[in-house]
Motif scaffolding. Structure first.
Motif, PDB file in Angstrom:
ATOM      1  N   GLY A 367      27.273 -14.199  -9.284  1.00  5.05           N
ATOM      2  CA  GLY A 367      28.912 -14.507  -8.698  1.00  5.05           C
ATOM      3  C   GLY A 367      28.561 -12.683  -6.728  1.00  5.05           C
ATOM      4  O   GLY A 367      27.774 -12.537  -6.684  1.00  5.05           O
ATOM      5  N   ASP A 400      23.937 -20.808  -4.596  1.00  5.86           N
ATOM      6  CA  ASP A 400      24.919 -21.410  -5.157  1.00  5.86           C
ATOM      7  C   ASP A 400      26.227 -22.046  -3.890  1.00  5.86           C
ATOM      8  O   ASP A 400      26.213 -21.657  -2.839  1.00  5.86           O
ATOM      9  CB  ASP A 400      25.365 -21.534  -6.635  1.00  5.86           C
ATOM     10  CG  ASP A 400      25.629 -20.084  -7.192  1.00  5.86           C
ATOM     11  OD1 ASP A 400      26.485 -19.390  -5.289  1.00  5.86           O
ATOM     12  OD2 ASP A 400      26.126 -19.467  -7.476  1.00  5.86           O
ATOM     13  N   ALA A 401      26.472 -23.161  -5.141  1.00  2.77           N
ATOM     14  CA  ALA A 401      28.030 -23.523  -3.991  1.00  2.77           C
ATOM     15  C   ALA A 401      29.044 -22.047  -3.813  1.00  2.77           C
ATOM     16  O   ALA A 401      29.390 -22.916  -2.349  1.00  2.77           O
ATOM     17  CB  ALA A 401      28.438 -24.674  -4.966  1.00  2.77           C
ATOM     18  N   GLU A 402      29.083 -21.513  -5.112  1.00  7.41           N
ATOM     19  CA  GLU A 402      30.343 -20.947  -4.236  1.00  7.41           C
ATOM     20  C   GLU A 402      30.303 -19.476  -3.657  1.00  7.41           C
ATOM     21  O   GLU A 402      30.611 -19.031  -2.376  1.00  7.41           O
ATOM     22  CB  GLU A 402      30.426 -19.974  -5.812  1.00  7.41           C
ATOM     23  CG  GLU A 402      30.681 -20.303  -7.298  1.00  7.41           C
ATOM     24  CD  GLU A 402      31.452 -19.312  -8.284  1.00  7.41           C
ATOM     25  OE1 GLU A 402      31.132 -18.544  -8.251  1.00  7.41           O
ATOM     26  OE2 GLU A 402      31.533 -20.335  -9.483  1.00  7.41           O
ATOM     27  N   HIS A 405      31.352 -20.564   0.027  1.00 11.02           N
ATOM     28  CA  HIS A 405      33.066 -19.898   0.053  1.00 11.02           C
ATOM     29  C   HIS A 405      32.972 -19.225  -0.282  1.00 11.02           C
ATOM     30  O   HIS A 405      34.537 -18.088   0.227  1.00 11.02           O
ATOM     31  CB  HIS A 405      33.693 -20.844  -1.718  1.00 11.02           C
ATOM     32  CG  HIS A 405      33.556 -22.212  -1.420  1.00 11.02           C
ATOM     33  ND1 HIS A 405      32.396 -23.040  -1.406  1.00 11.02           N
ATOM     34  CD2 HIS A 405      34.548 -23.457  -0.447  1.00 11.02           C
ATOM     35  CE1 HIS A 405      32.161 -24.406  -1.039  1.00 11.02           C
ATOM     36  NE2 HIS A 405      33.724 -24.657  -0.618  1.00 11.02           N
ATOM     37  N   SER A 406      32.242 -17.279  -0.180  1.00  7.78           N
ATOM     38  CA  SER A 406      32.281 -16.492  -0.790  1.00  7.78           C
ATOM     39  C   SER A 406      33.439 -15.711   0.851  1.00  7.78           C
ATOM     40  O   SER A 406      32.484 -15.939   1.507  1.00  7.78           O
ATOM     41  CB  SER A 406      31.728 -15.655  -0.800  1.00  7.78           C
ATOM     42  OG  SER A 406      31.420 -14.166  -1.909  1.00  7.78           O
ATOM     43  N   ARG A 409      30.361 -13.385   2.115  1.00  8.27           N
ATOM     44  CA  ARG A 409      29.380 -14.841   2.811  1.00  8.27           C
ATOM     45  C   ARG A 409      28.200 -14.228   4.361  1.00  8.27           C
ATOM     46  O   ARG A 409      27.060 -13.701   4.044  1.00  8.27           O
ATOM     47  CB  ARG A 409      29.735 -16.429   3.259  1.00  8.27           C
ATOM     48  CG  ARG A 409      28.893 -16.546   4.008  1.00  8.27           C
ATOM     49  CD  ARG A 409      29.875 -18.359   4.426  1.00  8.27           C
ATOM     50  NE  ARG A 409      30.846 -17.814   5.225  1.00  8.27           N
ATOM     51  CZ  ARG A 409      31.631 -18.253   5.523  1.00  8.27           C
ATOM     52  NH1 ARG A 409      32.349 -19.083   3.672  1.00  8.27           N
ATOM     53  NH2 ARG A 409      32.489 -18.265   6.547  1.00  8.27           N
TER      54      ARG A 409
END
Length: 609
Positions: A367, A400-402, A405-406, A409
């Motif tokens: 994460g 990953d996909a997250e 959206h972070s 980024r």
């Protein structure tokens, strides 16, 4: 005064100054009496202070001043307007007594009245020890005030008083030590008292809110630890000592374990914030110029002049903090530590590789924590040549996909741009990163896609061996026949964790072609750069990182419409059309025997005609 005294007894005033008064309402003319009463208390404090300094026979006045200083402005139970006024009066008297005691003990220290000598009589020794006990009692009260016993205003005042008393103690202890050994160049610092003050600063978050606790730390660093070399040196040692002492209390009984846990969490957060303010790393011994306890050490060989020992103290303090942060379940605390790992923490370390365990644990957590650990880990790899064989494999797993959206980024892409800049990386690995990001763009928000596509363009320019992924055509007749007959299956494996085994090098970037038909015009436009000639050397990806939903929407609204679009429409009378108005196929009519089915209840209710 006994501990069992009631609130009324605590509020009573000395019979020498005034008699008990009856409480009046605010509407009455009692405000003048309140002013007179407050003035009388202030006068009483000044009188007691003056008598102490005049003669030794008035030393017992110190006890009365201590009782005044110990009165807490915080009262239990229900409060009303009159209680608020009394609270303000008590706090004012409390701080006035604390200030008076500070002046008293500073003068006693300067006069040498607290120093023991061999020529003293037994009676004089008893008096000196009694004064030292009272000063220790006063120090404990100041420490309690700094910890938030009576609020943030009293804490700030107590911090100033504590540091002034600490300075006077240091100078007095130097004189006493010099007289004992017969040398003038003895340097003594009251480290125990400073440790108590630092402990209160770290635990201030238990009783005060976070903003007030951080304000105290700001004041301490701005006035003392950030300016005075000796205070900074011993502050690092104090942080290590406080965290070690709190950790020893974790094994106590169940009743105290919860309270100890709260204290440790507050101390960890306070220590992280306090040390983060000390970001000025010394490089030369001549940088140590200002000292709280003057004169400074005469010998340049003293530890306070050693850059290596100074950094060693800071390193030990940071290791203690990172150990507590790693054991904490507070993710926000970890993120704060990781955010300053390479810029504030690492420069203090003579051996930055000692941070490797903390950084790798955070890097493996996944994460946003892994994203933030990247910069610190890359610092060790680049500056200290630390070997981390699974670095690129772990970096690939973060895609990953997250990620798209972070909020971190942009920071991640800056770092990854540095990681993949080397021309010696295997083409299979670079192709895997490019392909995986291209696949993630199919599910990413437009603000992320407009950042990824220019980054992919730059990677293709840096690694020309990957440019064949833009347009892959079958070379043999058999391949062309198979493509016309069965189509082409993408050999890329999105589930593969090893970037060397994904098969991306045998694939193509068909995802970017799909993005050229994206619903958002900005995404469709930026995706077309891979279909044009690669004449641009590189894009400045920093220009694309600031894009967000709001900025892109405002850009669309700000565009000038050159031609008004032609729109033809008809406002329906019904949202759901009845079956009788629908045009049914002949096959459906035949199946139902030429009869239309009955309208649904939803169609009957939604009638806007």
């Amino acid at each position: 005064m006994p501990a069992a005294t009631t609130k009324a007894a605590k509020r009573k005033r000395s019979a020498k100054t005034d008699a008990p008064r009856k409480r009046r309402n605010k509407s009455e003319s009692g405000s003048d009496d309140d002013m007179a009463d407050e003035t009388s208390v202030q006068d009483r404090i000044l009188l007691l202070e003056g008598q102490i300094l005049e003669s030794k026979k008035h030393y017992n006045n110190i006890v009365e001043l201590l009782e005044m200083a110990k009165k807490s402005a915080a009262k239990d139970g229900e409060a009303n307007d009159d209680d608020d006024d009394d609270d303000d009066d008590d706090e004012s008297a409390q701080l006035a007594a604390a200030v008076a005691l500070c002046r008293v003990f500073m003068r006693l220290l300067a006069a040498g009245s607290l120093n023991l000598a061999h020529s003293m009589s037994d009676k004089e020794v008893v008096v000196v020890r009694w004064l030292k006990d009272r000063m220790a009692e006063y120090e404990a009260e100041l420490v309690a005030l700094v910890a938030g016993k009576s609020g943030d205003d009293a804490a700030a005042t107590a911090l100033t008083l504590a540091m002034r008393l600490l300075q006077a103690q240091g100078q007095a202890q130097r004189k006493e030590a010099a007289a004992a050994v017969g040398a003038e160049d003895v340097y003594v610092f009251p480290q125990a008292f400073l440790t108590s003050v630092v402990r209160s600063l770290l635990l201030a978050g238990v009783k005060l809110d976070q903003e007030a606790a951080e304000g105290l730390a700001d004041e301490f660093v701005e006035k003392y630890a950030g300016e005075m070399s000796d205070v900074q040196f011993y502050t690092f040692n104090a942080v290590s000592t406080v965290l070690a002492d709190l950790s020893k209390g974790e094994g106590e009984g169940e009743a105290d374990r919860a309270e100890t846990t709260i204290a440790i969490n507050a101390a960890s957060q306070g220590a992280l914030y306090l040390l983060s303010l000390l970001d000025d790393v010394p490089s030369l011994s001549k940088d140590f110029k200002t000292f709280l306890v003057n004169p400074p050490p005469a010998k340049r060989s003293h530890a306070l002049y050693s850059v290596a020992k100074h950094r060693k103290m800071a390193q030990d303090a940071w290791l203690a903090v990172l150990q507590r942060v790693a054991l904490s379940n507070d993710k926000s605390l970890r993120k704060r530590a990781l955010g300053i790992a390479s810029t504030v923490i690492a420069p203090w370390f003579a051996r930055p590789e000692l941070m490797l365990d903390f950084l790798t644990d955070c890097y493996d957590a996944g994460g946003a924590t892994s994203l933030l650990a990247l910069s610190g880990l890359y610092y060790l790899i680049r500056e200290r040549n630390v070997d981390y064989p699974a670095f690129f494999r772990k970096l690939y797993s973060l895609l990953d996909a997250e990620l798209l959206h972070s909020k971190h980024r942009a920071r991640f892409f800056r770092l990854m741009d540095s990681f993949l800049a080397s021309s010696h990386l295997p083409v299979q690995m670079v192709a895997s990163f490019i392909k995986r990001l291209a696949r993630l763009c199919l599910f990413a928000p437009p603000s992320a896609v407009v950042s990824v596509v220019p980054w992919i363009y730059n990677m293709l320019k840096k690694h020309p061996q990957c440019t064949f992924m833009i347009h892959r055509v079958p070379r043999t007749a058999d391949e062309r026949a198979a493509l016309a007959r069965d189509g082409l299956a993408d050999p890329f494996s999105l589930a593969e964790k090893d970037p060397m085994e994904t098969g991306a090098v045998d694939s193509c970037l068909w995802e970017l072609v799909q993005l050229q038909s994206h619903y958002h015009p900005n995404v469709a436009t930026i995706a077309k750069i891979v279909s044009e000639q690669f004449t641009k050397q590189a894009y400045n990806v920093e220009d694309f990182f600031d894009h967000s939903y709001q900025s892109m929407l405002e850009a669309e609204f700000g565009k000038e419409v050159r031609k008004t679009p032609v729109v033809e429409f008809q406002i329906p009378k019904r949202i759901f059309l009845p079956h009788g108005e629908a045009v049914a196929p002949a096959a459906d009519t035949a199946d139902t025997g030429g009869e239309q089915p009955e309208d649904q209840l939803l169609v009957k209710l939604w009638d806007f005609a």
